[in-house]
Design a protein around this motif. Structure first.
Motif, PDB file in Angstrom:
ATOM      1  N   ALA A 268      25.096  49.523  15.613  1.00 41.68           N
ATOM      2  CA  ALA A 268      26.350  50.186  15.963  1.00 41.68           C
ATOM      3  C   ALA A 268      26.424  51.589  15.362  1.00 41.68           C
ATOM      4  O   ALA A 268      26.885  52.528  16.029  1.00 41.68           O
ATOM      5  CB  ALA A 268      27.534  49.343  15.489  1.00 41.68           C
ATOM      6  N   VAL A 269      25.978  51.752  14.128  1.00 39.12           N
ATOM      7  CA  VAL A 269      26.013  53.074  13.495  1.00 39.12           C
ATOM      8  C   VAL A 269      25.100  54.048  14.233  1.00 39.12           C
ATOM      9  O   VAL A 269      25.473  55.200  14.503  1.00 39.12           O
ATOM     10  CB  VAL A 269      25.615  52.966  12.007  1.00 39.12           C
ATOM     11  CG1 VAL A 269      25.391  54.346  11.398  1.00 39.12           C
ATOM     12  CG2 VAL A 269      26.689  52.222  11.237  1.00 39.12           C
ATOM     13  N   VAL A 270      23.903  53.606  14.565  1.00 37.93           N
ATOM     14  CA  VAL A 270      22.980  54.466  15.296  1.00 37.93           C
ATOM     15  C   VAL A 270      23.545  54.826  16.665  1.00 37.93           C
ATOM     16  O   VAL A 270      23.511  55.984  17.096  1.00 37.93           O
ATOM     17  CB  VAL A 270      21.610  53.783  15.442  1.00 37.93           C
ATOM     18  CG1 VAL A 270      20.681  54.622  16.305  1.00 37.93           C
ATOM     19  CG2 VAL A 270      20.987  53.552  14.070  1.00 37.93           C
ATOM     20  N   THR A 271      24.084  53.834  17.369  1.00 34.70           N
ATOM     21  CA  THR A 271      24.644  54.077  18.694  1.00 34.70           C
ATOM     22  C   THR A 271      25.840  55.010  18.626  1.00 34.70           C
ATOM     23  O   THR A 271      26.043  55.839  19.510  1.00 34.70           O
ATOM     24  CB  THR A 271      25.055  52.745  19.346  1.00 34.70           C
ATOM     25  OG1 THR A 271      23.934  51.861  19.362  1.00 34.70           O
ATOM     26  CG2 THR A 271      25.531  52.955  20.776  1.00 34.70           C
ATOM     27  N   ALA A 272      26.637  54.900  17.571  1.00 33.42           N
ATOM     28  CA  ALA A 272      27.828  55.739  17.437  1.00 33.42           C
ATOM     29  C   ALA A 272      27.469  57.215  17.314  1.00 33.42           C
ATOM     30  O   ALA A 272      28.200  58.081  17.802  1.00 33.42           O
ATOM     31  CB  ALA A 272      28.645  55.300  16.226  1.00 33.42           C
ATOM     32  N   VAL A 273      26.355  57.517  16.684  1.00 29.60           N
ATOM     33  CA  VAL A 273      25.990  58.910  16.436  1.00 29.60           C
ATOM     34  C   VAL A 273      25.028  59.454  17.484  1.00 29.60           C
ATOM     35  O   VAL A 273      25.178  60.593  17.952  1.00 29.60           O
ATOM     36  CB  VAL A 273      25.374  59.063  15.032  1.00 29.60           C
ATOM     37  CG1 VAL A 273      24.977  60.512  14.763  1.00 29.60           C
ATOM     38  CG2 VAL A 273      26.355  58.586  13.965  1.00 29.60           C
ATOM     39  N   ALA A 274      24.034  58.658  17.857  1.00 34.33           N
ATOM     40  CA  ALA A 274      22.958  59.167  18.708  1.00 34.33           C
ATOM     41  C   ALA A 274      22.857  58.487  20.058  1.00 34.33           C
ATOM     42  O   ALA A 274      22.060  58.917  20.897  1.00 34.33           O
ATOM     43  CB  ALA A 274      21.620  59.016  17.977  1.00 34.33           C
ATOM     44  N   GLY A 275      23.636  57.448  20.296  1.00 32.39           N
ATOM     45  CA  GLY A 275      23.466  56.683  21.526  1.00 32.39           C
ATOM     46  C   GLY A 275      22.486  55.547  21.314  1.00 32.39           C
ATOM     47  O   GLY A 275      21.809  55.467  20.274  1.00 32.39           O
ATOM     48  N   PRO A 276      22.368  54.646  22.272  1.00 31.00           N
ATOM     49  CA  PRO A 276      21.461  53.501  22.112  1.00 31.00           C
ATOM     50  C   PRO A 276      19.997  53.928  22.140  1.00 31.00           C
ATOM     51  O   PRO A 276      19.550  54.592  23.071  1.00 31.00           O
ATOM     52  CB  PRO A 276      21.803  52.609  23.319  1.00 31.00           C
ATOM     53  CG  PRO A 276      22.407  53.543  24.328  1.00 31.00           C
ATOM     54  CD  PRO A 276      23.101  54.617  23.553  1.00 31.00           C
ATOM     55  N   ILE A 277      19.261  53.573  21.106  1.00 30.01           N
ATOM     56  CA  ILE A 277      17.826  53.869  21.011  1.00 30.01           C
ATOM     57  C   ILE A 277      17.106  52.539  21.006  1.00 30.01           C
ATOM     58  O   ILE A 277      17.170  51.788  20.033  1.00 30.01           O
ATOM     59  CB  ILE A 277      17.502  54.687  19.750  1.00 30.01           C
ATOM     60  CG1 ILE A 277      18.236  56.028  19.794  1.00 30.01           C
ATOM     61  CG2 ILE A 277      15.996  54.919  19.626  1.00 30.01           C
ATOM     62  CD1 ILE A 277      18.035  56.878  18.557  1.00 30.01           C
ATOM     63  N   GLY A 278      16.436  52.237  22.086  1.00 30.99           N
ATOM     64  CA  GLY A 278      15.876  50.910  22.295  1.00 30.99           C
ATOM     65  C   GLY A 278      14.485  50.723  21.721  1.00 30.99           C
ATOM     66  O   GLY A 278      13.732  51.679  21.519  1.00 30.99           O
ATOM     67  N   PHE A 279      14.164  49.479  21.457  1.00 25.06           N
ATOM     68  CA  PHE A 279      12.832  48.949  21.155  1.00 25.06           C
ATOM     69  C   PHE A 279      12.312  49.271  19.765  1.00 25.06           C
ATOM     70  O   PHE A 279      11.299  48.710  19.353  1.00 25.06           O
ATOM     71  CB  PHE A 279      11.801  49.415  22.203  1.00 25.06           C
ATOM     72  CG  PHE A 279      11.994  48.767  23.540  1.00 25.06           C
ATOM     73  CD1 PHE A 279      11.571  47.477  23.767  1.00 25.06           C
ATOM     74  CD2 PHE A 279      12.619  49.440  24.575  1.00 25.06           C
ATOM     75  CE1 PHE A 279      11.750  46.865  24.997  1.00 25.06           C
ATOM     76  CE2 PHE A 279      12.809  48.843  25.807  1.00 25.06           C
ATOM     77  CZ  PHE A 279      12.372  47.556  26.013  1.00 25.06           C
ATOM     78  N   ILE A 280      12.939  50.170  19.009  1.00 25.59           N
ATOM     79  CA  ILE A 280      12.516  50.363  17.622  1.00 25.59           C
ATOM     80  C   ILE A 280      12.777  49.081  16.824  1.00 25.59           C
ATOM     81  O   ILE A 280      11.923  48.607  16.073  1.00 25.59           O
ATOM     82  CB  ILE A 280      13.260  51.548  16.985  1.00 25.59           C
ATOM     83  CG1 ILE A 280      12.901  52.852  17.695  1.00 25.59           C
ATOM     84  CG2 ILE A 280      12.933  51.634  15.498  1.00 25.59           C
ATOM     85  CD1 ILE A 280      11.487  53.288  17.505  1.00 25.59           C
ATOM     86  N   ALA A 281      13.971  48.505  17.004  1.00 26.82           N
ATOM     87  CA  ALA A 281      14.323  47.274  16.293  1.00 26.82           C
ATOM     88  C   ALA A 281      13.435  46.111  16.720  1.00 26.82           C
ATOM     89  O   ALA A 281      13.194  45.185  15.935  1.00 26.82           O
ATOM     90  CB  ALA A 281      15.794  46.932  16.533  1.00 26.82           C
ATOM     91  N   LEU A 282      12.940  46.141  17.948  1.00 29.31           N
ATOM     92  CA  LEU A 282      12.087  45.063  18.443  1.00 29.31           C
ATOM     93  C   LEU A 282      10.680  45.153  17.877  1.00 29.31           C
ATOM     94  O   LEU A 282      10.113  44.154  17.434  1.00 29.31           O
ATOM     95  CB  LEU A 282      12.035  45.112  19.972  1.00 29.31           C
ATOM     96  CG  LEU A 282      11.109  44.098  20.652  1.00 29.31           C
ATOM     97  CD1 LEU A 282      11.675  42.699  20.510  1.00 29.31           C
ATOM     98  CD2 LEU A 282      10.917  44.458  22.123  1.00 29.31           C
ATOM     99  N   ALA A 283      10.126  46.366  17.864  1.00 32.03           N
ATOM    100  CA  ALA A 283       8.719  46.522  17.511  1.00 32.03           C
ATOM    101  C   ALA A 283       8.479  46.659  16.019  1.00 32.03           C
ATOM    102  O   ALA A 283       7.462  46.168  15.503  1.00 32.03           O
ATOM    103  CB  ALA A 283       8.136  47.738  18.244  1.00 32.03           C
ATOM    104  N   ALA A 284       9.369  47.325  15.301  1.00 32.31           N
ATOM    105  CA  ALA A 284       9.103  47.662  13.892  1.00 32.31           C
ATOM    106  C   ALA A 284       8.817  46.445  13.017  1.00 32.31           C
ATOM    107  O   ALA A 284       7.839  46.455  12.249  1.00 32.31           O
ATOM    108  CB  ALA A 284      10.270  48.475  13.333  1.00 32.31           C
ATOM    109  N   PRO A 285       9.637  45.370  13.052  1.00 28.66           N
ATOM    110  CA  PRO A 285       9.364  44.239  12.152  1.00 28.66           C
ATOM    111  C   PRO A 285       8.011  43.579  12.383  1.00 28.66           C
ATOM    112  O   PRO A 285       7.329  43.207  11.424  1.00 28.66           O
ATOM    113  CB  PRO A 285      10.515  43.270  12.442  1.00 28.66           C
ATOM    114  CG  PRO A 285      11.596  44.120  13.015  1.00 28.66           C
ATOM    115  CD  PRO A 285      10.889  45.157  13.804  1.00 28.66           C
TER     116      PRO A 285
END
Length: 357
Positions: A268-285
């Motif tokens: 939510a914090v990332v989306t609030a400032v920069a918009g939705p940024i996909g797949f980083i949360a999916l791939a990073a872990p």
């Protein structure tokens, strides 16, 4: 194994403070440090690129105060908040992905796949197109509220004598699809200028981040990191199962709810400032897990990998802009993440059903 010591199968280091204590793997610490240093290196290189090219010497002079001219304005006022956002937001997305992949025990569990990003985006679309306000604080409040509300709906709909990871993902994908349809309808009915504004914001771009929205976002990010650190030991115990967690003194319900709120807050914090940024949360872990060779996901390593991926995507977007035209960083992460998702689905299918594809 010497007397009085337990062999964990890998070298560990015990960290103690007045508030926290824990045992971490040496390899995980090293990988996390290398990843964060890599992200800082990519961010530093990104400071040299743009419409006004700079050298590394000029960048360091501006950062240290040795340069007081136009170059200092370019670095400190225009570019520095963007690269800080790339590193911090990437780390937040990595933490959020690690939390949900741990809770669901599934590599597909991440805020963007489950639909929490879609909830934040829908709230912003409604705020801009229906309510008619596009102020920063209005958008930030809408994004956080929308993400939390979507998480609550998904949690309630997937709850049946507890929350199962696979059910949470399936319900989240369904809710995300419904919200996507609503977004498309609202955009199709909007004025062309408003539709373009929402569409560009929805592509996910950190190129317009300034100090004004970044400073409060950094404060919230610090609180999220502290919350994740406090909940990390209980999260590891939940991976053993609810019965084992209770035996070890963990209450699964409150801990799981706290982890969900913390994980949703990262997106939510990332989306609030920069918009939705996909797949980083999916791939990073999962990428971090392969580097650390750990049994489960690691929050520090996932944060470092997320920071590296987003900082690298930002640098790539700058290079593409110099050669062709500006491209939002969210489009780059979607393109690269889509390839990763295809590979992940094929791999999971082969492991689950023993197929040869």
């Amino acid at each position: 194994m010497s007397a009085g010591r337990v062999a964990f199968g890998y070298r560990t280091q015990t960290l103690r403070s007045r508030l926290l204590s824990g045992r971490v793997g040496i390899r995980s610490l090293v990988v996390s440090a290398v990843l964060f240093l890599t992200s800082l290196g990519l961010a530093t290189v990104a400071l040299t690129h743009g419409d006004y090219p700079l050298t590394l010497q000029q960048v360091f002079a501006a950062l240290t105060g040795a340069e007081q001219g136009f170059e200092r304005t370019v670095v400190l006022t225009w570019r520095l908040p963007i690269v800080i956002a790339a590193v911090v937001f990437g780390a937040l997305l990595g933490i959020g992905g690690a939390i949900f992949q741990s809770l669901t025990r599934n590599p597909l569990g991440s805020p963007d796949v489950i639909g929490f990003d879609a909830g934040s985006y829908t709230a912003v679309v409604v705020t801009i197109l229906v309510i008619g306000t596009g102020g920063h604080w209005s958008i930030a409040f809408a994004a956080i509220t929308g993400g939390m509300a979507t998480a609550f709906v998904v949690y309630v709909l997937s709850y049946r004598r507890g929350v199962q990871g696979f059910r949470l993902i399936i319900v989240g994908i369904g809710v995300s699809a419904m919200l996507g349809s609503l977004n498309s309808y609202l955009i199709s009915r909007a004025e062309i200028e408003d539709a373009m504004t929402v569409g560009f914001w929805g592509a996910g771009s950190i190129g317009r981040v300034t100090w004004a929205p970044l400073i409060p976002a950094l404060a919230v990010a610090a609180a999220i990191v502290v919350s994740a650190a406090l909940l990390a030991p209980a999260m590891r115990r939940l991976e053993l199962g609810d019965d084992a967690a209770v035996t070890l003194g963990t209450r699964p319900g409150p801990v799981r709810l706290g982890l969900i709120v913390t994980g949703v807050a990262t997106a939510a914090v990332v989306t609030a400032v920069a918009g939705p940024i996909g797949f980083i949360a999916l791939a990073a872990p999962q990428l971090a897990r392969r580097l650390t060779r750990s049994a489960g996901v690691s929050l520090p390593a996932s944060a470092g990998m997320g920071a590296t991926l987003l900082a690298g995507a930002h640098l790539l977007s700058l290079l593409i802009a110099q050669a062709y035209r500006p491209v939002p960083v969210g489009l780059i992460t979607v393109c690269l993440g889509g390839c990763y998702l295809i590979w992940l689905l094929i791999r999971e299918t082969r492991q689950r059903y023993g197929l040869t594809l």
